[in-house]
Enzyme design. Structure first.
Site, mmCIF file in Angstrom:
data_model
loop_
_atom_site.group_PDB
_atom_site.id
_atom_site.type_symbol
_atom_site.label_atom_id
_atom_site.label_comp_id
_atom_site.label_asym_id
_atom_site.label_seq_id
_atom_site.Cartn_x
_atom_site.Cartn_y
_atom_site.Cartn_z
ATOM 1 N N ARG B 50 52.057 72.384 -34.248
ATOM 2 C CA ARG B 50 53.820 71.333 -34.338
ATOM 3 C C ARG B 50 53.485 69.734 -35.001
ATOM 4 N NH1 ARG B 50 55.326 71.619 -28.118
ATOM 5 N NH2 ARG B 50 54.826 73.372 -27.606
ATOM 6 N N ASP B 52 54.796 66.328 -35.209
ATOM 7 C CA ASP B 52 56.206 64.902 -33.937
ATOM 8 C C ASP B 52 57.106 64.674 -35.213
ATOM 9 O OD1 ASP B 52 54.381 65.580 -31.789
ATOM 10 O OD2 ASP B 52 53.162 63.263 -32.490
ATOM 11 N N ARG B 198 47.632 58.416 -34.140
ATOM 12 C CA ARG B 198 47.919 58.019 -33.730
ATOM 13 C C ARG B 198 47.883 57.304 -32.629
ATOM 14 N NH1 ARG B 198 54.124 60.160 -32.804
ATOM 15 N NH2 ARG B 198 54.634 57.946 -32.839
#
Lengths: 245, 245
Positions: B50, B52, B198
């Site tokens: 995935r 985000d 991140r």
């Protein structure tokens, strides 16, 4: 009265262009309103020239007169703190009393970006003209060579433009393409007609794709006929890079 | 059943991320709907992982099974003709029957872009994290060196993530800055935890601005405490660059 010179970067996508208009939001309006909020007086901000709707600027230059006693750095920081995220003042300085960003401009450099690849680009697509068919760089360069120098550029001037003389001097017209398919066309002139860069780019693209021949250029220029040249390239690929004084 | 492998570029700004969700439009949904329009059957498209909300991909890889008899090139061109302008299929090929883009992924490379300059950027601002205070590159590189290798990366894992093992191996963590103030942080690993890149970037920025010391890193890692590391960097600067098989 004090006189100021400012340098601006803006993303033109959301605006009807530099100049104030009835039916749209202009960069001039946003900037004048921001300036009024900071210095507390209405000012009229004059740019080196208009940019059209959707056209960007890396270094647009503008000037304005104001009575404010604020330090120029306070104005610089203040106006940036209230401008939207698609306009920024890159530099602000006090200018000689007679400086006028429009009248004193000696020349301008525009850059036009073409993304020449088979695949539709996604990241950065806001800032390019995407052309799928392979453009012939050498043909485009040959065509460009005919445009350098002093010519009547009527065939590249937007129809309806009522300017007196359409004679301009193009001092530079470079075309480069990097390995990623990004083509950059740089055009420099003492002055430009309305839509001139976009019309030149559209015509060079017609040469690059084989619709026109490089050797057609002298005749197209001599015709002074807008219909003989190519269509205007889209606004989103055009950047005002530098104003010379 | 045939099995397909596709490579995607997308601009994540408008989406709730790769994966289908109740309360938002996902890249997976848009892609599955586009595919159904072209091949006339419902497919379930599995990505390498995935991304985000707001995260971009230069080369996301996905796979799906379908019964269609259409040539793979027809599927490729067809799906691109109906996808919106922020998603493109860059490559499509028939894959071995057991290929699975998620399970077979051996590693991934992410790039994070920071615009480190005093002036708010305008053109291209959609794709960077803008940091005004000057980041100390050498300090950030020293901090990064502690992260390379196998570690329990719990302190960089999004809270609420209920994965069993948080041990991962970072094989590469490079930081470069060009003259324009663009900083690129490249991170490669066999597997990433949720928000891991991140959170690493946010922590490295804390080191670069002097809020943390490079030598704090071993203790932060050993603490396995999310609160000890820095805040997550914004999604808009993150790009999935490569998936390795």
């Amino acid at each position: 009265m004090r006189n100021f010179k400012i340098t601006l970067e803006y993303d033109g996508a959301a605006y009807c262009g530099w100049q104030r208009q009835q039916n749209g939001i202009s960069i001039q309006q946003i900037l004048e309103e921001a300036m009024e909020r900071i210095i507390g007086e209405r000012v009229s901000i004059i740019a080196s020239g208009r940019t059209d709707a959707g056209v960007h600027a890396l270094n647009q230059v503008a000037s304005f007169k104001a009575q404010t006693a604020l330090a120029v750095n306070k104005i610089f920081l203040g106006v940036n703190s209230v401008l939207p995220d698609d306009i920024v003042v890159k530099d602000a300085q006090e200018a000689p009393p007679d400086f006028n960003a429009l009248k004193d401009a000696k020349g301008k450099v525009y850059v036009y970006r073409i993304r020449n690849q088979s695949l539709r680009p996604v990241l950065g697509r806001q800032y390019d003209w995407f052309i799928r068919f392979r453009l012939d760089l050498e043909r485009m360069r040959r065509a460009a060579s005919y445009l350098i120098g002093e010519h009547d550029f009527s065939c590249f001037c937007a129809t309806g433009c009522d300017i007196k003389s359409r004679v301009r001097t193009v001092s530079r017209l470079d075309i480069v393409r990097n390995d990623d398919g990004l083509m950059e066309i740089t055009v420099e002139s003492g002055g430009f007609l309305r839509h001139m860069v976009r019309n030149i780019v559209g015509t060079l693209v017609d040469v690059g794709r084989g619709k026109l021949k490089p050797e057609d250029m002298p005749e197209i220029i001599a015709s002074c006929d807008r219909k003989r040249a190519g269509m205007a390239a889209p606004a989103c690929g055009l950047f005002l890079k530098e104003v010379k004084y």
